[in-house]
Design a protein around this motif. Structure first.
Motif, short mmCIF file in Angstrom:
data_model
loop_
_atom_site.label_atom_id
_atom_site.label_comp_id
_atom_site.label_asym_id
_atom_site.label_seq_id
_atom_site.Cartn_x
_atom_site.Cartn_y
_atom_site.Cartn_z
N THR A 1 6.66 -4.03 9.45
CA THR A 1 6.82 -4.61 10.77
C THR A 1 6.07 -3.77 11.78
N GLY A 2 5.88 -4.35 12.97
CA GLY A 2 5.20 -3.59 13.99
C GLY A 2 4.89 -4.40 15.23
N LYS A 3 4.19 -3.75 16.15
CA LYS A 3 3.81 -4.38 17.40
C LYS A 3 2.38 -3.99 17.74
N ILE A 4 1.64 -4.94 18.34
CA ILE A 4 0.22 -4.73 18.63
C ILE A 4 0.00 -4.81 20.13
N PHE A 5 -0.68 -3.80 20.69
CA PHE A 5 -0.96 -3.72 22.13
C PHE A 5 -2.46 -3.64 22.35
N ASP A 6 -2.86 -3.93 23.62
CA ASP A 6 -4.24 -3.68 23.99
C ASP A 6 -4.31 -2.33 24.70
N GLU A 7 -5.47 -2.02 25.28
CA GLU A 7 -5.65 -0.71 25.92
C GLU A 7 -4.75 -0.52 27.14
N ASN A 8 -4.23 -1.61 27.72
CA ASN A 8 -3.34 -1.54 28.88
C ASN A 8 -1.88 -1.75 28.49
N ASN A 9 -1.58 -1.56 27.21
CA ASN A 9 -0.22 -1.71 26.67
C ASN A 9 0.35 -3.12 26.85
N ARG A 10 -0.53 -4.11 26.90
CA ARG A 10 -0.08 -5.49 26.93
C ARG A 10 -0.05 -6.03 25.50
#
Length: 879
Positions: free
Chosen positions: A17-26
């Protein structure tokens, strides 16, 4: 959330499991996660991040380590090797600074994002395809049945959207048969779709919906067609302007032809209500003339018609999430049927043969309308729908038997009005619900038969010249309920209380006419039937966080009351029952591709007014029936198990199901068949049973390398019920096996081939006859249907096609095998884009078709007079 994985029995299971963010933590939605044993090995599992950036992937692997790769358009690919165990990851992607020079983009044929499955229209389109129905028929996992209804993985779709809007309210064949394929980019299947936004997180749905994605935000188009032909003079005309924007949609059509095309199929309503609270306003045909059964092939082969259809469908978005819809249609059709029927009735003591030559004229006039106001937001829902329908139908027929000619005339008008209201409104942390359904129908039917029938019952065995059946019916109903829906973590409860009343009336009279002297018989009905139902329903639902478990338990408790009063024979009946009708459903995701479900339910059916009248009614020239018995009571147990598999990566879809139904009844129906085929149907009070077992398998696969879709299905059913035939008690058993398949193959750039085939075996047998009589199999019939079409593309703007059809059955002594050959040529003018089509149907000029089928205790062989060989030239263009 989309959970996709591949599992192998005996392997250790890991959950990544996990979570994916962009460079601005979105959070990034739609990122692709691929898991393999190393950077060069085959994919073990994959997933796509949901709208919150989360992913959850289960996999089975014996490897000590796993290689994970995360990619998203415009960002650098993230890769890492981790230990093969349950893990939680946090992945941050950074923008890609690489300059893209030469990029080759291959459109995805089938794409999965969450619960949305997208089919690329361009990937399935070939030169002959013109409307979106041509594409939907090819898609794996989707079935379009002959009537036009769409199924996904063996279940009918619940909604048909165009750009997310439900313009047609169930009559989606109108879009399927007219929306140009060039205007559509994708066909989407919305799995487990909850159409009411406020219920999205509270009530799961096991049904799928279909959405049409257009290429342009504003689409204004239309199609038109005109055609002329010979043998005899033939014509067809059609114009269908359309507009689709974010706030407005409209489809308007006018169609007319005498070529045998049944345009009424385009306005069939496939909508349904899963609440179980609906009263029907469908037209009830109490009386009828004797007709030929429809043959198992396209109506263009046999239907002699003169039809006109006008339909207006309009949707206006008044403000955000508030839609006003109008759906109107008018149908006028004159049809002629010619042919003959040989019917063989099987009873425990005798076999009765009846031969009839038929010549019918059928006149259809139908006006149907829906006016809908709908508000659908995440906080509130309101839908009010008013329906107004009117039918002015009439029929006349001529039956020629060996020693008598029978004339039939039927007037069959029918009117209906209904208003349905549903409101859902949030109040604090609860959801308040209200339903209302109120309606009224009226029928005034008249059947005239000459010479008169059933002399022994109606006229002391004396012949008479004419019999007239007059029947007036009315039906009023109202059903209202209120409830709340509340979420409690993973659970949802939905208690609801309601009350319904239904009042039905029958006034019927039988008149005999001899030498212009009309006499009234004692067989009449003056029936009032009132039912009421006070009910309390409670539904418990559970959905696990990872959506692998979905459960629903409904526990409705009802106090039902039935009152019957016939002033003509001074009969009064009344029963009251407190019934508990539980229903259980559970669905388990076994993997990202595989899921199973089981359901079980108990319900009670009580007598409908069609099975309650005490005076004889002549329903057609050789059927006289009455139900001089107590109110019918039936207890039904239903069980179902389903296993379904769908793998977008392999373009493979499969579903299998088994269902069992057991019904216990307090009434047994007696059929007394005379030597001339006349049947007297009555009901007697006797406990009896019926049961059925049904097995279904459906599978489809798209082979992308050869652009071919293969679909296979099989069905096997066994039913048994007790009957009283000509005074003998007997168990009638039926077995039915059906195997069907279709193939749509692109052999080369200049040739495509389509095939459809059906093989079926139907068997009827008598068992346990009382008194002791010969029993065993009384009839078996095997039928075959095969069609093949080949399309040869001579150039980019022209093609010709040739096709053959074969129909056969194992029972007919003559013409058991039927063949048809067809040919067409199409040339497309580029500017303006106009299709010139020349079609030659029934080249062999087959003028008669023999079809055979069996039912519980009879065998019917029908012969149809077919349309002759005919040539039609038409021009089609878009605007």
């Amino acid at each position: 959330m989309c959970l996709l994985f591949v599992g192998t029995k005996g392997y250790t299971q890991s959950v990544i499991t996990g979570k994916i963010f962009d460079e601005n933590n979105r959070e990034l939605s739609g990122a692709t996660i691929i898991i393999s044993t190393d950077s060069t090995s085959a994919i073990l599992a994959y997933g796509i991040s949901n709208e919150k950036g989360n992913f959850d992937i289960k996999l089975n692997s014996t490897s000590d380590s796993l290689f994970i790769k995360v990619s998203f358009i415009g960002y650098k690919t993230w890769a890492k090797t981790i230990e093969n165990k349950t893990s939680q990851l946090s992945v941050q992607l950074t923008p890609s600074s690489e300059e893209l020079k030469e990029v080759l983009i291959e459109a995805k044929i089938i794409e999965q994002r969450g619960d949305t499955l997208s089919f690329s229209v361009s990937a399935f389109k070939d030169q002959k395809d013109r409307v979106i129905a041509d594409i939907i028929k090819k898609l794996p996992g989707i079935e379009m049945r002959p009537g036009g209804q769409i199924y996904y993985n063996g279940k009918p779709i619940q909604k048909y959207y165009i750009e997310g809007l439900d313009l047609l309210e169930g009559r989606y064949s109108l879009a399927n048969e007219n929306l140009a394929v060039d205007d559509v980019s994708k066909v989407e299947i919305l799995e487990n779709h909850q159409p009411i936004k406020v219920l999205d997180s509270l009530e799961f749905s096991e049904r799928a919906s279909l959405n049409i994605k257009l290429k342009k935000e504003i689409t204004t188009s239309g199609t038109a067609e005109v055609g002329l032909g010979l043998a005899p003079l033939l014509w067809k005309a059609k114009i269908t302007p359309m507009i689709f924007t974010k706030k407005r949609q409209a489809i308007v059509t006018y169609q007319s032809n005498n070529t045998g095309s049944d345009v009424s199929r385009e306005i069939r309503d496939f909508s349904f209500d899963l609440s179980g609270n609906d009263f029907s306003i469908d037209k009830t045909n109490w009386l009828s003339i004797q007709k030929l059964s429809e043959p198992p092939f396209a109506q263009e082969r046999w239907l002699d018609n003169n039809v006109h259809l006008g339909s207006v469908n309009f949707l206006q978005r008044i403000k955000e999430d508030v839609d006003l819809k109008v759906n109107l249609s008018y149908l006028n059709d004159a049809q002629t049927q010619q042919g003959s029927t040989q019917t063989r009735f099987f009873t425990p003591t005798d076999t009765i043969n009846l031969i009839e030559k038929t010549n019918n004229d059928i006149f259809i006039n139908t006006l149907q309308s829906k006016f809908t106001l709908e508000k659908n937001t995440e906080k509130n829902y309101l839908k009010n729908q008013l329906e107004l329908n009117a039918f002015w139908d009439s029929q006349r027929g001529l039956i020629q038997q060996s020693d008598v000619t029978i004339h039939q005339n039927l007037n069959n008008p029918f009117t209906a009005i209904r208003n349905k209201l549903r409101v859902l409104k949030t109040l604090g942390k609860q959801l308040i619900t209200f339903r209302s359904n109120i309606g009224y129908t009226h029928a005034n039917q008249n059947l005239l038969v000459s010479p008169g029938q059933f002399e022994g019952i109606l006229n002391k065995s004396e012949p008479y010249s004419e019999i007239e059946q007059i029947l007036k019916t009315s039906h009023f109903f109202t059903n209202n309920s209120a409830g709340i829906t509340k979420g409690l973590g993973k659970f949802t409860i939905s208690p609801e209380i309601g009350f319904s009343i239904e009042k039905q009336q029958i006034d019927s009279d039988l008149f005999l006419n001899e030498n212009n002297q009309i006499s009234e018989t004692d067989f009449k009905n003056r029936l009032d039937f009132v039912t009421s139902n006070l009910y309390f329903k409670n539904a418990f639902r559970f959905k696990s966080n990872d959506e692998t478990w979905n459960l629903r338990l409904s526990t409705p408790l009802s106090l039902k009351s039935f009152k019957l009063d016939d002033e003509n024979i001074l009969v009064k009946r009344k029963i009251e029952r407190l019934v508990f009708e539980p229903n259980f459903y559970v669905k388990k995701k076994l993997s990202a591709f595989l899921e199973s479900s089981i359901s079980a339910g108990l319900n009670y059916d009580f007598g409908e007014v069609q099975q309650l009248y005490y005076g004889f009614i002549l329903t057609n020239y050789r059927n006289l029936q009455r139900y001089n018995a107590p109110i019918a009571q039936q207890v039904n147990q239903k069980y179902n198990g389903t296993l379904s598999y769908r793998n977008p990566l392999k373009r493979l879809f499969f579903s299998g199901s088994y269902s069992y139904t057991l019904a216990n009844n307090n009434l047994l129906y007696s059929n007394q068949i005379s030597e001339n085929g006349a049947n007297v149907l009555q009901a007697i009070e006797k406990d009896n049973f019926s049961n059925s077992n049904n097995f279904n398998l459906n599978g489809s696969k798209y082979f992308s390398k050869i652009n071919t879709t293969l679909k296979l299905s099989a069905n096997y059913s066994v039913t048994k019920r007790e009957q009283l035939l000509n005074g003998n008690f007997v168990d009638v058993g039926n077995k039915n096996f059906r195997l069907s398949g279709s193939l749509d193959a692109e052999i080369s750039s200049w040739l495509t081939v389509t095939y459809n085939g059906i093989f079926s075996v139907y068997e009827t047998a008598f068992e346990n006859a009382q008194p002791a009589l010969p029993t065993g199999r009384i009839q078996q019939i095997k039928t075959n249907k095969h069609t093949v079409d080949a399309f040869f593309y001579l150039a980019d703007n022209q093609y010709f096609s040739g096709g053959g059809e074969y129909y056969g059955n194992s029972l007919s002594e003559e013409n058991a095998n039927n063949y048809f050959v067809n040919f067409s040529y199409q040339y497309t003018f580029e500017k303006p884009k106009i299709d010139l089509n020349i079609g030659w149907n029934n080249i062999l000029n087959t003028d008669e078709f023999v079809n055979a089928y069996t039912n519980e205790f009879s065998y019917v062989e029908s012969r149809y007079q077919l349309r002759p060989s005919q040539v039609v030239a038409s021009l089609k263009f878009s605007f």
